[in-house]
Write a protein that holds these residues in place. Structure first.
Motif, PDB file in Angstrom:
ATOM      1  N   VAL A  56      41.866  43.637  40.016  1.00 42.16           N
ATOM      2  CA  VAL A  56      42.459  43.584  38.681  1.00 42.16           C
ATOM      3  C   VAL A  56      41.703  44.494  37.727  1.00 42.16           C
ATOM      4  O   VAL A  56      42.297  45.233  36.928  1.00 42.16           O
ATOM      5  N   SER A  75      47.046  42.798  34.339  1.00 36.93           N
ATOM      6  CA  SER A  75      46.885  41.462  33.783  1.00 36.93           C
ATOM      7  C   SER A  75      46.838  40.427  34.897  1.00 36.93           C
ATOM      8  O   SER A  75      47.580  40.510  35.876  1.00 36.93           O
ATOM      9  N   TRP A  76      45.982  39.439  34.720  1.00 34.59           N
ATOM     10  CA  TRP A  76      45.888  38.310  35.652  1.00 34.59           C
ATOM     11  C   TRP A  76      46.027  37.038  34.826  1.00 34.59           C
ATOM     12  O   TRP A  76      45.068  36.574  34.231  1.00 34.59           O
ATOM     13  N   GLN A  77      47.225  36.514  34.803  1.00 35.23           N
ATOM     14  CA  GLN A  77      47.460  35.303  34.027  1.00 35.23           C
ATOM     15  C   GLN A  77      46.805  34.111  34.727  1.00 35.23           C
ATOM     16  O   GLN A  77      46.787  34.007  35.941  1.00 35.23           O
ATOM     17  N   LEU A  85      51.026  39.840  38.998  1.00 32.83           N
ATOM     18  CA  LEU A  85      50.079  39.770  40.115  1.00 32.83           C
ATOM     19  C   LEU A  85      50.529  38.752  41.165  1.00 32.83           C
ATOM     20  O   LEU A  85      50.442  39.001  42.363  1.00 32.83           O
ATOM     21  N   ARG A  86      51.004  37.597  40.711  1.00 27.36           N
ATOM     22  CA  ARG A  86      51.420  36.561  41.660  1.00 27.36           C
ATOM     23  C   ARG A  86      52.554  37.063  42.557  1.00 27.36           C
ATOM     24  O   ARG A  86      52.584  36.783  43.758  1.00 27.36           O
ATOM     25  N   TYR A 121      48.781  35.305  47.511  1.00 27.66           N
ATOM     26  CA  TYR A 121      48.321  34.710  46.250  1.00 27.66           C
ATOM     27  C   TYR A 121      48.662  33.227  46.191  1.00 27.66           C
ATOM     28  O   TYR A 121      47.873  32.422  45.675  1.00 27.66           O
ATOM     29  N   TRP A 144      43.703  33.474  34.867  1.00 24.81           N
ATOM     30  CA  TRP A 144      42.477  33.843  35.592  1.00 24.81           C
ATOM     31  C   TRP A 144      41.390  32.799  35.422  1.00 24.81           C
ATOM     32  O   TRP A 144      40.523  32.643  36.287  1.00 24.81           O
ATOM     33  N   ILE A 159      39.768  39.600  44.161  1.00 20.35           N
ATOM     34  CA  ILE A 159      40.979  39.825  43.363  1.00 20.35           C
ATOM     35  C   ILE A 159      40.602  40.305  41.963  1.00 20.35           C
ATOM     36  O   ILE A 159      41.257  41.187  41.394  1.00 20.35           O
ATOM     37  N   ALA A 160      39.534  39.730  41.397  1.00 22.71           N
ATOM     38  CA  ALA A 160      39.098  40.159  40.062  1.00 22.71           C
ATOM     39  C   ALA A 160      38.697  41.629  40.074  1.00 22.71           C
ATOM     40  O   ALA A 160      38.971  42.365  39.114  1.00 22.71           O
ATOM     41  N   ASP A 198      52.109  44.308  36.802  1.00 16.85           N
ATOM     42  CA  ASP A 198      51.403  43.262  36.075  1.00 16.85           C
ATOM     43  C   ASP A 198      51.718  41.859  36.582  1.00 16.85           C
ATOM     44  O   ASP A 198      51.046  40.914  36.224  1.00 16.85           O
TER      45      ASP A 198
END
Length: 617
Positions: free
Chosen positions: A309, A315-317, A278-279, A286, A319, A305-306, A276
């Motif tokens: 995900v 999760s993509w904080q 992602l970064r 990223y 986004w 990237i979306a 989760d």
């Protein structure tokens, strides 16, 4: 001071024609050499024009010498800064770091072609190509040889203006340098870049062609760096000899389509670490993506990237900084749900568990919770009322609310137990409870006569017994006054309150209780009482009371047609016809205003004749 046009003609009498693709610094070196000057040693050659200015596209000083038309033609092939902060070269935009300003690369194969095209002038046609200024190009796609940037004799770097257009400052002819051949497949990325700049046949690509050339190069480099050196590698720290292979890996991934780029990004998620984050999982790729300005490259990459995900439901904080809609629209994480409820983490988990929405409590960032259900829960949590607010809303005291809650009449909402340490109540459920208490009572504008509100009556009989009686049907509401809150709106007859005050073992009962016990309407019960079948008295308030023993004896002796028909599974009308045919007639029959209100049979007589009447169909 720049010379006048006629002075320029006197200084440079020989004017070799400008060759398409030749930048300003290359042409001026060739112009000086054609007129017998050495740019570095002769002040006549430069005439006060720094080579650094020409390399950066500042060519206005050339207009008095060459004329505006020639200078405008040269500017197209010269890197020059534009208002956006980027560099424009041959109609393509680059980042400043992607252009060589001091060091000059060259291809000995291209210079050999220049000589072959003009065998009579072995040096005059040799010229610099504009695409040699692009830092990422390492080989010539036409001749499949590495670009050189050093003198093969003295070994020094070939800097602009240090010598002639194709000679070192030591006097060596750079066109006689070594040829390091490379496979054509290994320079496919270079061929694409040179093709966009007009130096080789164009190699169209549906993805890269949508992007400015500088962005296309950056994408190839960053993606290739992740694929070849890992997610935490920086492009600037990759050794120079490994960069062509790095860029080629990125180009090959992009050439296979956006889906293959997504596969490459998804491969980074397989590295160590929490999925989760992602970064962290995408690493330097990223970080570079997050720093991109708004534009075609940022939008295209954000979509890739979306998709990753969404496919992995991670999760993509933040986004919203990169895409306009949530990548996982129908699912959110527990951390995001926390914002909906405006509660702490522990309360949020308790709410989700009470609603049956969460089992993986430890994975707080994974979007596994239905967004719509969370939004519905948030609305419900937001409308919950505490004891004081509920008491004010339904017109009773907080102490009465607590009594009703303890008795189970007003149970706290299960969700409220998770949302707060204090009892809270759902106003929707409270309104449903009030509707049950009101029953079929009509909505009226004023208080019905001889009635009291539930809130008022509770002071004398107790709020809990009164509410239980309303819910059980032992007493019925006679009206609901419009505009009044809760228990102050529901009214009951004062005659019904006596039953609640009377002890349960009292030998007397009120008219409502007697009517329910005998299953009669009030119009039928009053004549029965008047005939003396059941003894009655009046209490201190003037209300008529019935002897409980007489009621029980009366009920045991007599039976109504309705009760008999229900027991035999037929209708009352058919039953009366059958009884009449058998010669069994009512023992008691009371009429009022021409209508028979009560018709009762001896229970013993009906049961003794039951075999003859109903044994056969």
């Amino acid at each position: 001071m720049n010379p006048a046009p006629e002075q320029g003609g006197a200084i440079f009498p020989i004017r070799p024609p400008h060759i398409p693709g030749e930048p300003a610094c290359g042409y001026m070196l060739r112009l000086a050499e054609a007129n017998g000057y050495d740019w570095r040693r002769s002040s006549f050659a430069s005439r006060g024009i720094p080579m650094n200015d020409l390399a950066h596209g500042r060519t206005s000083a050339l207009i008095p010498i060459l004329g505006r038309e020639t200078v405008e033609r040269i500017e197209r092939f010269t890197p020059r800064s534009i208002q956006s902060g980027k560099v424009l070269l041959h109609g393509e935009t680059f980042q400043s770091a992607q252009i060589l300003y001091c060091r000059q690369s060259f291809c000995v194969g291209c210079w050999a072609d220049d000589v072959a095209d003009d065998p009579g002038r072995t040096r005059g046609r040799r010229h610099v190509r504009c695409w040699w200024s692009v830092a990422t190009i390492s080989a010539c796609p036409i001749h499949c040889i590495r670009l050189n940037d050093r003198c093969h004799e003295c070994g020094r770097t070939n800097n602009r203006g240090a010598g002639g257009p194709c000679s070192c400052h030591c006097g060596a002819d750079l066109s006689r340098g070594p040829r390091a051949t490379v496979a054509r497949e290994a320079i496919a990325a270079d061929a694409y870049v040179v093709g966009r700049l007009g130096g080789a046949p164009n190699c169209p690509d549906p993805v890269l062609d949508r992007l400015p050339l500088g962005d296309a190069i950056a994408l190839m480099q960053r993606l290739g760096c992740c694929l070849t050196a890992g997610r935490d590698a920086r492009v600037s720290r990759v050794q120079q000899e490994h960069r062509p292979a790095m860029m080629l890996a990125g180009f090959e991934a992009i050439r296979l389509g956006g889906e293959h780029v997504e596969d490459a990004i998804e491969a980074l998620l397989e590295g160590p670490g929490k999925l989760d984050q992602l970064r962290i999982q995408l690493g330097q790729f990223y970080c570079w993506f997050a720093s991109l300005p708004k534009g075609e490259l940022q939008e295209w990459l954000a979509k890739r990237i979306a998709n990753v995900v969404r496919r992995n439901r991670i999760s993509w904080q933040n986004w919203e900084r990169h895409v306009s809609s949530p990548p996982v629209r129908d699912q959110i994480s527990a951390s995001q749900a926390k914002g909906f409820f405006d509660r702490g983490w522990d309360r949020t988990v308790a709410i989700l568990q009470a609603a049956g929405l969460r089992s993986d409590v430890e994975v707080r960032c994974r979007p596994t919770i239905d967004r719509h259900r969370v939004e519905t829960l948030a609305v419900k949590v937001g409308r919950l009322l505490d004891v004081e607010d509920l008491a004010l809303a339904i017109g009773i005291t907080p102490a009465s609310v607590r009594k009703l809650s303890k008795a189970g009449i007003l149970p706290p909402d299960p969700l409220a137990r998770a949302a707060s340490r204090y009892p809270k109540f759902d106003p929707v459920e409270i309104e449903s409870l009030l509707a049950r208490m009101a029953g079929l009572a009509p909505v009226v504008q004023t208080r019905p006569p001889q009635s009291r509100s539930v809130a008022s009556a509770a002071r004398s009989v107790g709020i809990v017994p009164l509410c239980r009686a309303l819910l059980d049907g032992r007493i019925a509401a006679c009206g609901r006054v419009e505009g009044r809150p809760g228990f102050r709106a529901i009214h009951i007859r004062t005659v019904g309150l006596g039953e609640l005050r009377r002890p349960a073992d009292s030998p007397w009962m009120g008219l409502p209780e007697g009517r329910r016990a005998l299953g009669m309407r009030m119009n039928g019960l009053v004549p029965i009482l008047a005939s003396g079948h059941i003894r009655t008295i009046k209490d201190g308030h003037g209300h008529r009371l019935l002897c409980r023993a007489d009621v029980d004896r009366f009920k045991a002796r007599y039976v109504s047609p309705t009760e008999l028909a229900r027991a035999r599974g037929t209708s009352a009308k058919a039953l009366l016809s059958t009884l009449a045919a058998a010669g069994i007639h009512p023992t008691i029959e009371v009429a009022s205003r021409g209508r028979i209100e009560v018709r009762l049979f001896e229970r013993e007589g009906c049961e003794s004749a039951g075999y003859h009447l109903w044994a056969h169909p």
